[in-house]
Scaffold this motif. Structure first.
Motif, PDB file in Angstrom:
ATOM      1  N   LYS A   1      -2.902 -11.193   9.475  1.00  0.00           N
ATOM      2  CA  LYS A   1      -2.011 -10.559   8.486  1.00  0.00           C
ATOM      3  C   LYS A   1      -0.674 -11.268   8.545  1.00  0.00           C
ATOM      4  CE  LYS A   1       0.477  -6.315   7.384  1.00  0.00           C
ATOM      5  NZ  LYS A   1       0.722  -4.916   7.679  1.00  0.00           N
TER       6      LYS A   1
ATOM      7  N   GLN B   1      -5.198  -2.623  17.555  1.00  0.00           N
ATOM      8  CA  GLN B   1      -6.032  -1.688  16.811  1.00  0.00           C
ATOM      9  C   GLN B   1      -7.438  -2.252  16.721  1.00  0.00           C
ATOM     10  OE1 GLN B   1      -3.620  -0.855  13.327  1.00  0.00           O
ATOM     11  NE2 GLN B   1      -4.817   0.983  12.904  1.00  0.00           N
TER      12      GLN B   1
ATOM     13  N   ILE C   1      -4.232  -4.968   7.867  1.00  0.00           N
ATOM     14  CA  ILE C   1      -5.054  -4.489   8.984  1.00  0.00           C
ATOM     15  C   ILE C   1      -6.230  -3.690   8.429  1.00  0.00           C
ATOM     16  CG2 ILE C   1      -5.121  -3.069  11.055  1.00  0.00           C
ATOM     17  CD1 ILE C   1      -2.186  -3.731  11.517  1.00  0.00           C
ATOM     18  N   GLU C   2      -5.895  -2.656   7.663  1.00  0.00           N
ATOM     19  CA  GLU C   2      -6.953  -1.859   7.046  1.00  0.00           C
ATOM     20  C   GLU C   2      -7.515  -2.644   5.860  1.00  0.00           C
ATOM     21  OE1 GLU C   2      -7.797   0.934   8.410  1.00  0.00           O
ATOM     22  OE2 GLU C   2      -6.059   1.381   9.677  1.00  0.00           O
TER      23      GLU C   2
ATOM     24  N   LYS D   1       0.865  -1.185   0.000  1.00  0.00           N
ATOM     25  CA  LYS D   1       0.000   0.000   0.000  1.00  0.00           C
ATOM     26  C   LYS D   1       0.898   1.230   0.000  1.00  0.00           C
ATOM     27  CE  LYS D   1      -3.382  -2.199   2.955  1.00  0.00           C
ATOM     28  NZ  LYS D   1      -4.135  -2.193   4.195  1.00  0.00           N
TER      29      LYS D   1
END
Ligand code: XMP
Length: 506
Positions: free
Chosen positions: A498, A427, A503-504, A337
């Protein structure tokens, strides 16, 4: 300075090698494979590690290093592909493994300084190729049932290699192996720690800044806040912070973080309302990488405008940290990303970058924050990405979707805090999936949105496991979101680790 260089041939876990070395109290960094010898030697060099890779040494695209790496006069450790490359470049042979090992494998170790104190035990194997003939001067130092050369060494030349992955925690004696290499073989004394570097970092910042002014973008996240605290200590009121409300913040976030910055940290902060500008730029955009780039560029444009207003600033402070640099493709690994503060930057902008946290992992950044005396609530806030909720609304971003996302996220945070899980979970947030499905509420059919709940445990965001939230808490979160947030009739829990997930969601 003691320093161990990792030549990064592109395996996704190479950052972990750097972490393992740093855990031994020695600074370690990843460099591109063909780095010039002078760059590798740098300012003190104690050892070199050749990393793993998705490549094969015989393929044309197989990444190589300069032959001089093997005669630097410091020990070299090859890991997986690193071992195969060492073999290939020093005259041995590599071939297809008859059995592809991708598992924890029981391994027999011979006597070697690399395996000091390590009994026969399980190691993590992940390879297609293997060494079929060792180079001259080498001896075999480990084997498994399917891999006769699981490790090799040339002690006289201080060259060592393992086919397995010692950086992965599934290798039973992983820390012992790094201890042996870093201290026993490279002879490092250790003692490096990120918090011990505060004075040095402050001096470096003063040198770079000189008499110029710095503008900093604060996001409310840990990284930009620690970066600002550090620069504020170094250059005081030459630093002006800008907190951009891009309309992609969580509920109450702007007020909370502004309070911390002004009251607890005494920073000079300007709050800029740029909601309309950002949402306008993002209108109609659905592709995740495009969204990231637009947000990155919009940030810089806002900074440029604000910097002009305060009479000019030549430097832009960024809270870039090491995983951002590597995951954005600066090392050998492929781009996963574009983190907005690295890969998302536009090519042309009017600032010199100041990135004092670039070499550090997240937990190291937190240690620096604590050493600077920052409020614990800020240092231990869960990470929040620069592009904010923009990458948690899948597809096109609209005010309505953001509002649903904010309200559901607020409920999740409230329940996790009440359950006392907010420090244990790395998170936790909700995702607007954009998916609609059928439900029944109050005897009527509904056709409304599904909200995703993401909660992960990790030490560094590089690898994560989904968090084991007790079912009664998950049920309460789901019930409250559906009852309190209009247009949501379903809540799903993301049970992806992951890798293979991130995560996102975008
Ligand atoms: P992923 O989704 O790549 O996220 O597993 C890893 C960590 O990075 C955060 N993240 C970002 N942080 N700018 C940031 O400052 C970004 O563009 C960005 N993208 C992801 C994410 O929240 C997680 O903590």
């Amino acid at each position: 300075m003691e320093r161990i260089v990792i030549l990064d041939f592109g395996a996704q876990y190479n950052q972990l090698i750097a972490r393992r070395v740093r855990e031994q109290g020695v600074y370690s960094e990843l460099l591109p494979p063909m780095s010039p010898i002078e760059r590798i030697k740098g300012d003190g060099l104690s050892g070199v590690i050749l990393s793993g890779s998705p490549d094969s040494v015989y393929s044309e695209t197989g990444r190589k290093c300069l032959p001089g790496v093997f005669s630097l006069g410091v020990p070299v450790l090859g890991i997986c592909y690193g071992m195969q490359l060492m073999t290939y470049m020093l005259g041995g042979e590599v071939g297809k493994a008859p059995v592809r090992e991708y598992a924890g494998v029981h391994t027999h170790f011979e006597k070697s300084p690399l395996f000091d104190g390590i009994p026969d035990s399980t190691v993590w194997m992940s390879h297609n190729d293997m060494v079929t003939k060792i180079p001259e001067g080498f001896t075999v130092t480990a084997s498994t049932a399917d891999c006769p050369v699981a490790a090799m060494q040339n002690e006289a030349k201080r060259l060592y290699a393992v086919q397995f992955h010692p950086e992965v925690a599934h290798t039973e004696y992983c820390a012992q192996l790094f201890n042996n290499f870093v201290h026993g073989i490279c002879g490092c004394a250790g003692g490096w720690s990120p918090e011990g570097l505060v004075d040095e970092l402050v001096a470096g910042i003063r040198k770079q800044v000189g008499s110029r002014r710095v503008v900093a973008g604060l996001s409310g996240g840990v990284d930009s806040s620690v970066a600002a605290a550090l620069v504020s200590r170094a250059v005081g009121d030459k630093l002006t912070c800008i907190f951009v409300d891009h309309g992609l913040l969580r509920k109450n976030e702007a007020d909370e973080v502004m309070h911390f910055y002004r009251e607890n940290m005494g920073l000079n902060v300007i709050e800029v309302d740029a909601k309309e500008y950002f949402l306008g730029q993002l209108a109609g955009v659905t592709e995740p990488e495009r969204k990231r780039k637009i947000i990155g560029e919009s940030f810089v444009r806002v900074f440029e405008r604000e910097a002009k207003k305060i009479g000019g600033a030549e430097l832009l402070l960024q809270g870039t940290i090491y995983p951002d640099v590597i995951e954005s493709g600066s090392g050998g690994a492929s781009v996963i990303k574009s983190h907005h503060n690295v890969g998302g930057l536009p090519e042309k902008f009017g600032f010199e970058l100041l990135e004092p946290l670039r070499p550090f992992f997240k937990d190291e950044v937190r240690a620096i924050g604590e050493a600077l005396g920052m409020p614990k609530e800020l240092v231990w806030r869960q990470p929040f990405p620069g592009p904010g909720l923009g990458i948690r609304v899948l597809g096109e971003i609209t005010e309505d979707k953001l509002s649903i996302l904010r309200d559901s996220d607020f409920i999740l945070r409230d329940e996790i805090k009440k359950a006392g899980l907010d420090r244990a979970i790395w998170q936790f947030f909700t995702v607007f999936t954009g998916m609609r499905s059928v439900g029944v509420m109050g005897d009527s059919r509904t056709y409304d949105y599904a909200i995703g709940v993401r909660a992960v445990v990790s030490t560094d965001a590089m690898t994560v496991e989904f968090a084991d939230i007790p079912a009664d808490i998950l049920r309460r979160i789901s019930n409250r979101i559906i009852a309190e947030v209009p247009h949501v009739n379903r809540v799903v829990y993301d049970i992806t680790d992951k890798p293979p997930g991130t995560i996102e969601w975008e």
